[in-house]
Design a protein around this motif. Structure first.
Motif: not given
Length: 124
Positions: A2, A43-44, A46, A57-62, A80
């Motif tokens: 994050i 990409k992410q 927000v 913003s948050l990485d989708y992988q997380n 989520c």
């Protein structure tokens, strides 16, 4: 991961937006939360609160699990579960030395967090 923002970051590949979206976190966070704009980008995701000049913003992988709760419709939200800690968060755990078994303490070692996005317009 994050990433916290004080200004809205440059966005590209916006797929969906949701105005007046309320964000709730578990564990509660002093760094993120409130009501703002949710951007679902390629990409992410927000989230940004213009009034408070803060967002993330948050990485989708997380995102370990995501789901949409639709019943009842007025309480619809995007759920989520994350495999990372929320900045400014304290995590609840059962108290070990407490006489009251329902008492909760906060533990900063928890690695999972949950966030819920409640859009103002359920049709978003």
């Amino acid at each position: 991961m994050i990433v916290l923002h004080r200004t809205l970051p440059a966005l590209s590949g916006i797929r969906c937006t949701a105005e007046s979206t309320r964000l709730e976190c578990d564990p509660p966070s002093s760094s993120i939360g409130g009501t703002g704009m949710l951007y679902i980008c390629e990409k992410q995701p927000v989230f940004f609160c213009e009034k408070e000049k803060r967002g993330f913003s948050l990485d989708y992988q997380n995102i370990v699990i995501h789901a949409v709760s639709k019943e009842p419709e007025e309480d619809m939200y995007l759920y989520c579960q994350l495999d990372c800690q929320l900045p400014g968060a304290l995590n609840k755990s059962k108290a070990d030395d407490s006489e009251d078994e329902d008492e909760e303490q906060y533990d900063e070692t928890e690695q999972f967090a949950e966030i819920r996005f409640y859009p103002k317009d359920a049709q978003t």
